[in-house]
Each structure stands twice: as structure tokens, then as C-alpha cells.
Design a protein around this motif. Structure first.
Motif, PDB file in Angstrom:
ATOM      1  N   PRO A   1       5.665   6.928 -12.498  1.00 48.38           N
ATOM      2  CA  PRO A   1       6.164   5.910 -11.515  1.00 48.38           C
ATOM      3  C   PRO A   1       7.273   5.088 -12.340  1.00 48.38           C
ATOM      4  O   PRO A   1       7.360   5.104 -13.424  1.00 48.38           O
ATOM      5  CB  PRO A   1       4.855   4.899 -11.648  1.00 48.38           C
ATOM      6  CG  PRO A   1       3.807   6.039 -11.817  1.00 48.38           C
ATOM      7  CD  PRO A   1       4.214   7.059 -12.831  1.00 48.38           C
ATOM      8  N   ALA A   2       7.983   4.533 -11.444  1.00 47.90           N
ATOM      9  CA  ALA A   2       9.268   3.909 -11.937  1.00 47.90           C
ATOM     10  C   ALA A   2       8.873   2.554 -13.108  1.00 47.90           C
ATOM     11  O   ALA A   2       9.402   2.519 -14.134  1.00 47.90           O
ATOM     12  CB  ALA A   2      10.184   3.194 -10.692  1.00 47.90           C
ATOM     13  N   ARG A   3       7.693   2.306 -12.608  1.00 48.83           N
ATOM     14  CA  ARG A   3       7.322   0.980 -13.328  1.00 48.83           C
ATOM     15  C   ARG A   3       6.992   1.401 -14.812  1.00 48.83           C
ATOM     16  O   ARG A   3       7.265   0.719 -15.862  1.00 48.83           O
ATOM     17  CB  ARG A   3       5.878   0.296 -12.765  1.00 48.83           C
ATOM     18  CG  ARG A   3       5.432  -0.645 -13.948  1.00 48.83           C
ATOM     19  CD  ARG A   3       3.929  -0.990 -12.978  1.00 48.83           C
ATOM     20  NE  ARG A   3       3.045  -0.206 -13.027  1.00 48.83           N
ATOM     21  CZ  ARG A   3       2.038  -0.171 -13.994  1.00 48.83           C
ATOM     22  NH1 ARG A   3       2.052  -0.933 -15.118  1.00 48.83           N
ATOM     23  NH2 ARG A   3       1.126   0.852 -13.962  1.00 48.83           N
ATOM     24  N   MET A   4       6.280   2.591 -15.111  1.00 50.62           N
ATOM     25  CA  MET A   4       5.900   3.426 -16.386  1.00 50.62           C
ATOM     26  C   MET A   4       7.207   3.428 -17.163  1.00 50.62           C
ATOM     27  O   MET A   4       7.339   3.443 -18.333  1.00 50.62           O
ATOM     28  CB  MET A   4       5.042   4.384 -15.935  1.00 50.62           C
ATOM     29  CG  MET A   4       3.578   3.952 -15.954  1.00 50.62           C
ATOM     30  SD  MET A   4       2.612   5.428 -16.023  1.00 50.62           S
ATOM     31  CE  MET A   4       0.859   4.790 -15.433  1.00 50.62           C
ATOM     32  N   LYS A   5       8.117   4.299 -16.429  1.00 52.98           N
ATOM     33  CA  LYS A   5       9.436   4.501 -17.005  1.00 52.98           C
ATOM     34  C   LYS A   5      10.213   3.211 -17.702  1.00 52.98           C
ATOM     35  O   LYS A   5      10.647   3.310 -18.785  1.00 52.98           O
ATOM     36  CB  LYS A   5      10.668   5.201 -16.092  1.00 52.98           C
ATOM     37  CG  LYS A   5       9.933   6.382 -15.477  1.00 52.98           C
ATOM     38  CD  LYS A   5      11.173   7.123 -14.539  1.00 52.98           C
ATOM     39  CE  LYS A   5      10.468   8.494 -13.935  1.00 52.98           C
ATOM     40  NZ  LYS A   5      11.335   8.957 -12.619  1.00 52.98           N
ATOM     41  N   THR A   6      10.219   2.226 -16.825  1.00 54.95           N
ATOM     42  CA  THR A   6      10.588   0.874 -17.361  1.00 54.95           C
ATOM     43  C   THR A   6       9.985   0.340 -18.725  1.00 54.95           C
ATOM     44  O   THR A   6      10.532  -0.088 -19.703  1.00 54.95           O
ATOM     45  CB  THR A   6      10.809  -0.120 -16.315  1.00 54.95           C
ATOM     46  OG1 THR A   6      11.521   0.333 -15.160  1.00 54.95           O
ATOM     47  CG2 THR A   6      11.370  -1.324 -16.694  1.00 54.95           C
ATOM     48  N   ILE A   7       8.754   0.483 -18.606  1.00 57.65           N
ATOM     49  CA  ILE A   7       7.718   0.086 -19.632  1.00 57.65           C
ATOM     50  C   ILE A   7       8.178   0.832 -20.627  1.00 57.65           C
ATOM     51  O   ILE A   7       8.249   0.480 -21.943  1.00 57.65           O
ATOM     52  CB  ILE A   7       6.345   0.279 -19.444  1.00 57.65           C
ATOM     53  CG1 ILE A   7       5.997  -1.142 -18.355  1.00 57.65           C
ATOM     54  CG2 ILE A   7       5.484   0.008 -20.613  1.00 57.65           C
ATOM     55  CD1 ILE A   7       4.595  -0.991 -17.666  1.00 57.65           C
ATOM     56  N   ILE A   8       8.290   2.158 -20.861  1.00 59.27           N
ATOM     57  CA  ILE A   8       8.578   2.924 -21.988  1.00 59.27           C
ATOM     58  C   ILE A   8       9.800   2.725 -22.447  1.00 59.27           C
ATOM     59  O   ILE A   8       9.905   2.595 -23.857  1.00 59.27           O
ATOM     60  CB  ILE A   8       8.532   4.381 -21.353  1.00 59.27           C
ATOM     61  CG1 ILE A   8       7.195   5.119 -21.072  1.00 59.27           C
ATOM     62  CG2 ILE A   8       9.345   5.654 -22.477  1.00 59.27           C
ATOM     63  CD1 ILE A   8       6.905   6.508 -20.505  1.00 59.27           C
ATOM     64  N   GLU A   9      10.865   2.487 -21.732  1.00 59.66           N
ATOM     65  CA  GLU A   9      12.318   2.221 -22.161  1.00 59.66           C
ATOM     66  C   GLU A   9      12.220   0.804 -22.800  1.00 59.66           C
ATOM     67  O   GLU A   9      12.927   0.753 -23.911  1.00 59.66           O
ATOM     68  CB  GLU A   9      13.183   2.188 -21.087  1.00 59.66           C
ATOM     69  CG  GLU A   9      13.724   3.378 -20.433  1.00 59.66           C
ATOM     70  CD  GLU A   9      14.368   3.332 -19.289  1.00 59.66           C
ATOM     71  OE1 GLU A   9      14.535   2.202 -18.674  1.00 59.66           O
ATOM     72  OE2 GLU A   9      14.603   4.498 -18.415  1.00 59.66           O
ATOM     73  N   ASN A  10      11.562   0.054 -22.437  1.00 56.20           N
ATOM     74  CA  ASN A  10      11.338  -1.320 -23.153  1.00 56.20           C
ATOM     75  C   ASN A  10      10.525  -1.083 -24.382  1.00 56.20           C
ATOM     76  O   ASN A  10      10.571  -1.861 -25.490  1.00 56.20           O
ATOM     77  CB  ASN A  10      10.888  -2.326 -22.296  1.00 56.20           C
ATOM     78  CG  ASN A  10      11.872  -2.875 -21.191  1.00 56.20           C
ATOM     79  OD1 ASN A  10      12.770  -3.875 -21.689  1.00 56.20           O
ATOM     80  ND2 ASN A  10      11.969  -2.478 -20.016  1.00 56.20           N
ATOM     81  N   ALA A  11       9.657  -0.420 -24.486  1.00 54.39           N
ATOM     82  CA  ALA A  11       8.541   0.018 -25.557  1.00 54.39           C
ATOM     83  C   ALA A  11       9.205   0.504 -26.775  1.00 54.39           C
ATOM     84  O   ALA A  11       8.921   0.225 -27.748  1.00 54.39           O
ATOM     85  CB  ALA A  11       7.346   0.607 -25.200  1.00 54.39           C
ATOM     86  N   VAL A  12      10.275   1.403 -26.374  1.00 58.06           N
ATOM     87  CA  VAL A  12      11.123   2.141 -27.134  1.00 58.06           C
ATOM     88  C   VAL A  12      11.892   1.130 -28.200  1.00 58.06           C
ATOM     89  O   VAL A  12      11.935   0.850 -29.287  1.00 58.06           O
ATOM     90  CB  VAL A  12      12.134   2.889 -26.682  1.00 58.06           C
ATOM     91  CG1 VAL A  12      13.158   3.517 -27.679  1.00 58.06           C
ATOM     92  CG2 VAL A  12      11.357   4.194 -26.222  1.00 58.06           C
TER      93      VAL A  12
ATOM     94  N   ALA B   1       0.576  -1.129  -0.165  1.00 53.99           N
ATOM     95  CA  ALA B   1       0.017  -0.103  -0.100  1.00 53.99           C
ATOM     96  C   ALA B   1       0.888   1.233   0.079  1.00 53.99           C
ATOM     97  O   ALA B   1       0.819   2.283  -0.774  1.00 53.99           O
ATOM     98  CB  ALA B   1      -0.970  -0.085   1.223  1.00 53.99           C
ATOM     99  N   GLY B   2       2.009   1.331   0.709  1.00 55.76           N
ATOM    100  CA  GLY B   2       2.984   2.275   0.707  1.00 55.76           C
ATOM    101  C   GLY B   2       3.611   2.524  -0.638  1.00 55.76           C
ATOM    102  O   GLY B   2       3.653   3.709  -0.948  1.00 55.76           O
ATOM    103  N   ALA B   3       3.884   1.435  -1.132  1.00 52.85           N
ATOM    104  CA  ALA B   3       4.669   1.719  -2.406  1.00 52.85           C
ATOM    105  C   ALA B   3       3.795   2.231  -3.402  1.00 52.85           C
ATOM    106  O   ALA B   3       4.228   2.797  -4.342  1.00 52.85           O
ATOM    107  CB  ALA B   3       5.096   0.198  -2.789  1.00 52.85           C
TER     108      ALA B   3
END
Length: 385
Positions: A272-283, A26-28
Motif C-alpha cells: 500500500p502507498a501508506r506503507m511505502k511512505t512509512i518505509i521511506e521515512n523509516a530509512v 471503504a473503497g480506498a
């Protein structure tokens, strides 16, 4: 933790762990998704613009990337991509993204050449023999990524940049008659961008840098005698065959270019960090898919240019290619002397190219023999005496 502990945890400890884990989760969530948890009930939305007209396959590539991100985030991030001119002119994209007028965009680095000429080295030069895929390898593994951040910092650009999508060698261009020698450029009103401006000026042309959607109208009105853009599909969709029937292929002016995805840095950093990671992999996923799609579409349009629109295709003479390299030597020396960042990028590319181009030349078999073997005209059978 030992294997036994992992298999047979104490019941009390397990209950305590699960309670703590739930609280931590929940905190995360509260910390990891600040834009959603605080003041936002729906998905994060971004308004983008490409530097391409709606009908160009390049705008389709921009939409492809946005869809990958939208799908991979499960709809938590929604990128809307508008065509060139919807918010700002094509050449105004970097400023708009940097200022936050747009959240991001899709274009090419050479369009920002006027702000910092080192940016043109991501595509608008012979790249020491590297193709676009090798140049992207240099960007990721040879120091280019840090250098690009340094270049953007030098002009105060508040952006996060992702070069991607290797382009195939671009044509010399569209002309009224075939180019047979370097002197044929003298006096031509010609369109190009980036350091290629210096190249074609060196060949004697009067150069006008225009965005893709403005080229064909300028040729139709006689404001340009000739022009280059990019590939068979884009050139066909933009209407080049309506104003010219002479298509010259192969050139060093943009033999290693790629696309660029940019985000407003403030907006990107707030994700969010998760979205940044997704974007980098989507690139990277979009980069490879773009290459596959371009092979399919460009080859089809290349045939139809000739069979349906009566375009005549010519290969650029070796004398013109060699002259391009000779002129580029002087251009590189000129900008290296004036701009330390330009020199730093150039030297980094040269070191990487010396190794990788040699590897490629020694390793990759030339497809010409195999093509001729399977598709070339067979010699007529000799008659028996």
C-alpha cells in the motif's frame, strides 16, 4: 470553499458528504491495501537477510531498521531479519532479493561490485573528498538516486534500493606490524572489497575479497596476512584483536561508504502507498539513529581495544594516503573508459563534491584545537625565579 461555508455547512450536504466519504474510505481501503483485503487476513510479512553475522553491530543496525518499520506500521508490516548465510551467502544477497527468494536485505553496495563495477562508487573510493554523509546528500539531491536505478536496470536487478546509514572513515586495517610506507604492502595477502581491490593490488598486495564473518578465521589460518573491515565495534566483535594487535587508522579506500536496504521490487510495488511512505521515512530515521549509535558504541570499543585487549593504534602515514589517491586516479580512468555508466556516476559525484567539499572545508572548524584545549596535556607551569 469560503470560511463561512467551512464553518456553517448545510445539514443535508454534510450528511451526503459523510455518506460519500464513508463509501470512499471503504473503497480506498480495498484499493490501498490489496494484499491485506484480498487473500490476507493478518499483517504483511517479509523475510529478509543481512550480510552480517549475528554478533556484528551491523546486523543490529539491520534489526533496528526492521523494528522501526514494524513499529511505525503498527504491526501491519512485519519484517524478520536473518543473519548472513541463513538463506544465501552474504555475497548472494542481491540475486536472492532480485529473484524473490528473499523479500529484502541489508548490506552494502560494494558487495555487488562483481555484477556492475559502478556500484562500488557508492562507498569504495575517495569520493573526491566527500564523507559518507555528503555522498548520501549527492545520492538524494545530486542525481545519485536516478543513477543508481539506471545502474541496477543495466544488470536486470529487480530491486528497490535505499542507501542509508553513513559510515565513518574506515581503518586501513589490521596488520602484523605497522605500515610505514607504500612498499610495505608488497606481497601481503590482504582482504578488501569493491574498487579497493584494485587499489591494494596497485600497492602490491595479493587481494582476497571475503565477507565480514570469514575474515578472522582466514587470518587465524594464515590465509591472510592483513585485512580491513570497518570500525572498532565490528572489528572487536568479529575477533580481530585475537589475530592481530596492530590497528592502522585512516584510509581513502572506503572513506565515504554507507549501508544499503533493498526490497524485491515486485514485493515493494505491491505494498500500500501508506506503507511505502512509512518505509521511506523509516530509512531516513534509521539512518540518523545509526549514526548516533555508532558514535556512542564505536568510541567505547575504540578505548577498550586499547585498554583491555592491548591493541596498538597507528595513524596511516601521509605517504600511503597520497599513494592511494595516485593509484585511484588510474583505476578511475580505466573503468571510465570501459564502462559509460561508471563514468557517468563518477562525473556526477565530481561536480557535487567540488561544491560541497569546498563548503565543508571552509565552514567546519577542525575539532583538534578544541580537543587539545580541553583534554590535551597542559604544559608544566614555569617555576618562579
Amino acid at each position: 470553499m469560503s470560511k463561512e461555508q467551512a464553518i456553517k455547512p448545510q445539514t443535508a450536504s454534510r450528511r451526503k458528504f459523510l455518506t460519500g466519504a464513508a463509501a470512499a474510505t471503504a473503497g480506498a481501503a480495498a484499493l490501498g491495501f490489496p494484499m491485506i483485503a484480498k487473500g490476507q487476513t493478518g499483517p504483511i510479512t517479509m523475510r529478509w537477510q543481512s550480510t552480517w553475522p549475528t554478533k556484528d553491530i551491523f546486523h543490529e543496525f539491520a534489526l533496528d531498521f526492521a523494528k522501526k518499520v514494524n513499529d511505525m506500521t503498527g504491526g501491519d508490516l512485519k519484517i524478520e531479519v536473518l543473519p548472513a548465510g541463513a538463506v544465501v551467502p552474504a555475497f548472494g544477497l542481491l540475486d536472492a532479493v532480485s529473484k524473490g527468494t528473499l523479500d529484502g536485505g541489508h548490506g552494502v553496495l560494494v558487495y555487488h561490485y562483481g555484477k556492475q563495477n559502478a556500484l562500488a562508487l557508492w562507498g569504495s573510493s575517495p569520493a573526491f573528498g566527500m564523507d559518507a554523509n555528503m555522498l548520501l546528500a549527492w545520492h538524494k539531491y545530486g542525481g545519485g538516486k536516478d543513477l543508481l536505478a539506471k545502474v541496477y536496470s543495466s544488470i536486470g536487478a529487480n530491486v528497490v534500493s535505499f542507501p542509508y546509514g553513513p559510515m565513518w572513515t574506515q581503518p586501513l586495517g589490521w596488520f602484523k606490524k605497522p605500515i610505514t610506507k607504500p612498499d610495505d604492502f608488497k606481497g601481503l595477502k590482504f582482504r578488501t572489497v569493491g574498487i579497493s581491490i584494485d587499489l591494494f593490488q596497485g600497492l602490491g598486495a595479493a587481494v582476497n575479497a571475503l565477507p565480514g564473518g570469514e575474515i578472522v578465521p582466514a587470518m587465524d589460518r594464515g590465509l591472510l596476512d592483513a585485512a580491513e573491515f570497518n570500525n572498532a565495534s565490528s572489528d572487536r566483535l568479529l575477533g580481530f584483536p585475537d589475530v592481530s594487535k596492530v590497528y592502522m587508522l585512516q584510509s581513502y579506500h572506503q572513506s565515504g561508504e554507507q549501508f544499503e536496504i533493498t526490497f524485491n521490487k515486485t514485493k515493494f510495488d505491491g505494498l500500500p502507498a501508506r506503507m511505502k511512505t512509512i518505509i521511506e521515512n523509516a530509512v531516513e530515521a534509521a539512518s540518523q539513529d545509526l549514526m548516533w549509535k555508532s558514535i556512542d558504541r564505536y568510541s567505547k570499543d575504540y578505548i577498550e581495544l586499547q585498554t583491555k585487549q592491548n591493541v596498538k593504534v597507528y595513524i596511516t602515514p601521509a605517504s600511503v594516503l597520497q599513494k592511494q589517491l595516485d593509484i585511484f586516479d588510474g583505476v578511475m580512468a580505466k573503468y571510465s573508459e570501459k564502462n559509460p555508466l561508471f563514468k557517468e556516476v563518477l562525473e556526477s559525484q565530481k561536480v557535487f563534491a567540488a561544491r560541497t567539499v569546498k563548503w565543508g572545508l571552509d565552514t567546519i572548524v577542525n575539532p583538534r584545537m578544541a580537543y587539545n584545549h580541553y583534554f590535551g596535556k597542559k604544559p608544566a607551569a614555569k617555576k618562579k625565579a
